[in-house]
Design an enzyme around this catalytic site. Structure first.
Site, PDB file in Angstrom:
ATOM      1  CB  SER A  42       5.097   5.657  -9.326  1.00  0.00           C
ATOM      2  OG  SER A  42       4.889   6.184  -8.443  1.00  0.00           O
ATOM      3  CG  ASP A 349       9.417   2.925  -2.041  1.00  0.00           C
ATOM      4  OD1 ASP A 349       8.720   3.798  -1.520  1.00  0.00           O
ATOM      5  OD2 ASP A 349       9.821   2.808  -3.263  1.00  0.00           O
ATOM      6  CG  HIS A 352       6.535   4.199  -4.474  1.00  0.00           C
ATOM      7  ND1 HIS A 352       6.876   4.433  -4.265  1.00  0.00           N
ATOM      8  CD2 HIS A 352       5.743   5.378  -5.709  1.00  0.00           C
ATOM      9  CE1 HIS A 352       7.708   5.654  -5.745  1.00  0.00           C
ATOM     10  NE2 HIS A 352       6.198   5.538  -6.406  1.00  0.00           N
TER      11      HIS A 352
END
Ligand SMILES: *[C@@H]1O[C@H](CO)[C@@H](O)[C@H](O)[C@H]1NC(C)=O
Ligand SMILES: *[C@@H]1O[C@H](CO)[C@@H](O)[C@H](O)[C@H]1NC(C)=O
Ligand SMILES: *[C@@H]1O[C@H](CO)[C@@H](O)[C@H](O)[C@H]1NC(C)=O
Length: 393
Positions: A42, A349, A352
């Site tokens: 990610s 979040d 990240h």
């Protein structure tokens, strides 16, 4: 001979000759590379999981606002409010944002990937899903490991260029971004409560997977490979929440981060660097660059005031409350409370980073301040002393 397959020494050497870049663009590092080839999770996913989740009906929160609200003003599948390190890197190199491999409607043509292709998928591990299943960690691991990503690349490569030497030339003029990958190999077991000793045993296996992928890419013609290490995970709201402790000594007084988790990240990074040293000996013509994400990020935690994160450095911008504004049963989604100004937060979040933090991290890497080794790419046009981004931006 079949096109685009590995490998003869002769062709590997040829690539080095043709890979000398021609400088043309006005961007600081423009003209160095024709494309970016990226593998990872990610931290570098520019839309793959979103596309997979649409076709598989696996909803990903990165497909909804507030993800993407700051820069793109719409969700793009990036796990941030805006751009990631890979995006800043593309801008710096004068290249477009790296196209996700998975197509919007079940496929893309090779023409879409002329300036780069991104295989990074959020949630991906370095090790195969079967490894974790074999260790009794369930069977819900995504089938997007590094080996799977590399396999997709090898399948795609012949369609990008018609002959083997064209492929090698293409790869030789590409910047390969290998990771960050491996973070999820630790995240999943840590959150399942696996102990530190077992985790330490996994590290060499993760590194071996990364190193073997790099070797294969070099055999295929890759000449410049950037290999980021892991971030200081002991500073992330998700870990700070999960492993909250009443033992003061577990925390670094200067940052508030959990020491034992940061030490674990450093353990991975040290082993990775040792293996990269070995790889450089085996492939003296390849430029294998360790990218120090750990120290680039640690700067932010050491001096949050310098970066505009004072008082909020360990809190997520978008989250579900609590000390670190992180709650795993109420993570960042359209129902969560989102901070007014994500540029004053490092964590987006809880897992990240915000675009603001990614920008500083990229800047540290590209400009090479004192604590982080300079991004040493042997391209004559790389103006390493010129800031790629202004601090006031
Ligand atoms: C994982 O993906 C690869 C490549 O797409 C495929 O060949 C393989 O069969 C998949 N494995 C599983 C268990 O789904
Ligand atoms: C986390 O969120 C859930 C669901 O909204 C809530 O029930 C719980 O109390 C929250 N936990 C904390 C520590 O705030
Ligand atoms: C937001 O909250 C509503 C009402 O509680 C719920 O029905 C909905 O599923 C939530 N949306 C998300 C994305 O969690």
């Amino acid at each position: 001979m079949a096109s685009c397959t590995a490998s003869s020494l002769f062709l590997t050497q040829l690539v080095v000759v043709v890979a000398l870049p021609i400088i043309s663009s006005s961007s600081p590092a423009g003209g160095c590379f024709d494309s970016i080839i990226s593998f990872g999770d990610s931290l570098a996913d520019t839309g793959n999981l979103l596309r997979l989740s649409r076709s598989d009906a696996r909803p990903t929160r990165a497909g909804f606002l507030p993800y993407g609200e700051t820069y793109f003003r719409r969700p793009t599948g990036r796990f941030s409010d805006g751009r990631l390190v890979i995006d800043f890197m593309a801008e710096w190199l004068g290249l477009p944002f790296v196209a996700p491999y998975y197509g919007e409607d079940g496929g893309r043509s090779a023409a879409d990937f002329g300036k780069g292709v991104n295989f990074a998928v959020a949630g991906a591990t370095a090790l195969d899903a079967s490894f974790f299943e074999g260790r009794g960690m369930g069977n819900s691991f995504p089938n997007e490991s590094l080996r799977v990503q590399l396999g997709l690349f090898k399948e795609l490569l012949p369609s990008l260029r018609s002959t083997s030497s064209d492929c090698k030339e293409f790869l030789g003029k590409s910047l390969v971004l290998m990771g960050e990958i491996g973070g999820n190999d630790y995240n999943y077991p840590f959150f399942m409560g696996r102990d530190l000793e077992e985790m330490q045993d996994i590290v060499p296996l993760v590194i071996e997977e990364i190193v073997s992928a790099i070797s294969e890419l070099i055999d295929l013609g890759a000449a410049t490979i950037l290999v980021p290490g892991n971030f200081p995970i002991g500073c992330l709201p998700v870990y700070l929440t999960q492993f909250q402790s009443s033992v003061k000594e577990e925390y670094d007084p200067s940052t508030g981060c959990l020491n034992w988790l940061n030490e674990f990240s450093q353990y991975h990074n040290e082993q990775l660097q040792r293996k990269l040293d070995h790889l450089r000996e085996l492939h003296p013509r390849a430029n294998i660059v360790y990218v120090d994400y750990y120290n680039a990020a640690l700067r932010l935690y050491r001096s949050p005031d310098k970066f505009g994160f004072e008082g909020r450095i360990l809190r997520a911008c978008c989250g579900g409350g609590g000390t670190y504004n992180y709650n795993s049963s109420q993570s960042c989604n359209s129902n969560a409370t989102v901070c007014d100004d994500p540029s004053s937060y490092a964590s987006w979040d809880g897992i990240h980073f915000t675009e603001a933090a990614y920008r500083w991290i990229f800047k540290s890497i590209a400009d090479g301040p004192f604590t982080v080794p300079k991004l040493d790419i042997s391209c004559p046009s790389l103006a390493l002393n010129e800031p790629a981004l202004t601090e006031s931006e």
